[in-house]
Design a protein around this motif. Structure first.
Motif, PDB file in Angstrom:
ATOM      1  N   ARG A 264      64.684  56.254 131.943  1.00  0.00           N
ATOM      2  CA  ARG A 264      66.113  56.468 134.052  1.00  0.00           C
ATOM      3  C   ARG A 264      67.023  55.537 133.934  1.00  0.00           C
ATOM      4  N   GLU A 301      60.822  61.711 138.149  1.00  0.00           N
ATOM      5  CA  GLU A 301      60.132  61.441 138.350  1.00  0.00           C
ATOM      6  C   GLU A 301      58.647  62.123 138.438  1.00  0.00           C
ATOM      7  N   GLU A 305      55.218  60.969 135.368  1.00  0.00           N
ATOM      8  CA  GLU A 305      54.710  60.156 135.925  1.00  0.00           C
ATOM      9  C   GLU A 305      53.886  60.254 136.072  1.00  0.00           C
TER      10      GLU A 305
END
Length: 387
Positions: A264, A301, A305
């Protein structure tokens, strides 16, 4: 109807577990553009080969190359003949040459990107090995990869670690090799958690001092360096090095613990990826990069995650045994018909470890067909006496 399994959990207890539904990951309609994402790909051994599996494992070429086509279909690039392919742990240089040649041919057929490991693993480390020997070994492997039309990933060298007397020896060897290659290479700094024989690489045990040496090499030969993959499992060290690279040189994260944050990025930059875990989570990795391409950080995300717990489990100590989890994932998902590995490495993780991997893969939506995965998990349990 969902299958209920009795999984072995920590402490030796058996607990019922019912897998959920697989995740929904979109196939890319266009090339991935916001990040370069290499998956270091595993190899599939031939379980029917009548050879000594500890010393002369054979490769199932059809299944091995089919998996690479799967990765390319997801928009990922392939990092070939790396440690994920058991380089130095079951895959020797003679077999690696055939793997590289076959994979480059496949890459050209589907217009897939590939880069291939070149190192010195045909040169056994010893007190008699000289720097000239190391240079010659690197030259031989680099010439082969470029002769086949591949990009080089310049792998760390156990023989160089044994032969070098200080940082100046590393600078000498890398300067010689980089001055000879015809195309920019990807350097590979592999930490000793992945390979204990590489402790003290770049001539220093202290990582900050080692980084200074590596950066001197990169800045001196920036035109011959596409990027550097570092596998130190230390996000702060990677970010610090990323900020010191020449503007033309990419950072390829090899951090299988902190990859979502590093890819990211932050206000000063980001990392591309060259990761073993992308072999196991390929559909999620592709979907996450697609989300980045759309500017959808929330989706990025949300996708990655739940994969982190799985990755941290697969890469737990001893880290170098992570290949077992990678191959187990491919077996569960039907990419190969068996759970056998080069050199018998399928025995490198416990049944408890494999059961927890199954649960974490399910929670991340990475069991493509939960019924198939459950049936294969049941067979593994039965082999261990759990009916």
């Amino acid at each position: 109807m969902s299958t209920v399994l009795k999984l072995l959990r920590t402490g030796g207890t058996l607990s019922p577990y019912t897998p959920g539904r697989s995740g929904s990951f979109t196939q890319p309609q266009n090339p991935l553009i916001s990040r370069t994402a290499f998956s270091a790909a595993h190899v599939v051994c031939d379980p029917f080969a009548d050879t000594n599996p500890l010393h002369d494992s054979r490769i199932d070429w059809d299944a091995t190359l089919a998996y690479r086509r799967h990765l390319w279909s997801l928009g990922l690039s392939v990092a070939e003949a790396m440690d994920t392919a058991q380089r130095g742990m079951g895959l020797h240089w003679t077999r690696a040459q055939e793997l590289i040649s076959r994979s480059i041919t496949e890459a050209k057929a589907v217009n897939g990107r590939i880069a291939c490991g070149a190192g010195t693993d045909h040169l056994l480390p010893s007190n008699e090995v000289t720097l000239e020997d190391v240079e010659a070994a690197y030259e031989q492997q680099c010439a082969f990869v470029e002769g086949e039309g591949g990009q080089i990933i310049l792998m760390a060298s156990r023989a160089l670690t044994a032969a070098a007397r200080g940082p100046e020896d590393y600078e000498r060897v890398y300067s010689r090799i980089l001055s000879q290659v015809s195309q920019p290479v990807i350097l590979h700094w592999l930490g000793d958690m992945f390979d204990p024989a590489l402790a003290g690489y770049w001539g220093h045990r202290n990582l900050n001092e080692a980084m200074d040496v590596c950066l001197r090499v990169i800045h001196a030969h920036a035109d011959k360096v596409d990027g550097i993959k570092i596998s130190l499992l230390d996000a702060d060290k990677e970010i610090a090095m990323r900020r010191r690279l020449p503007s033309t040189v990419k950072m390829y994260t090899g951090d299988d613990f902190n990859y979502p944050t590093l890819i990211r990025g932050d206000e000063q930059g980001y990392s591309h990826a060259l990761l073993g875990i992308f072999d196991a989570i390929a559909p999620a990795a592709s979907a996450a990069i697609q989300a980045l391409d759309r500017g959808d950080m929330a989706a990025y995300e949300r996708i990655l995650e739940p994969t982190v717990a799985l990755s941290r489990h697969i890469f737990q100590t001893p880290t170098y045994a992570y290949k077992t989890g990678i191959v187990f994932m491919a077996y569960l998902n039907g990419h190969q018909s068996h759970f056998r590995m080069l050199g018998g490495q399928e025995s490198s993780r416990s049944l408890t470890h494999l059961c927890e991997l199954f649960v974490l893969a399910d929670r991340a939506g990475l069991l493509v067909d939960p019924e198939l995965a459950s049936e294969r998990m049941r067979l593994v349990l039965a082999m261990h006496g759990i009916i």
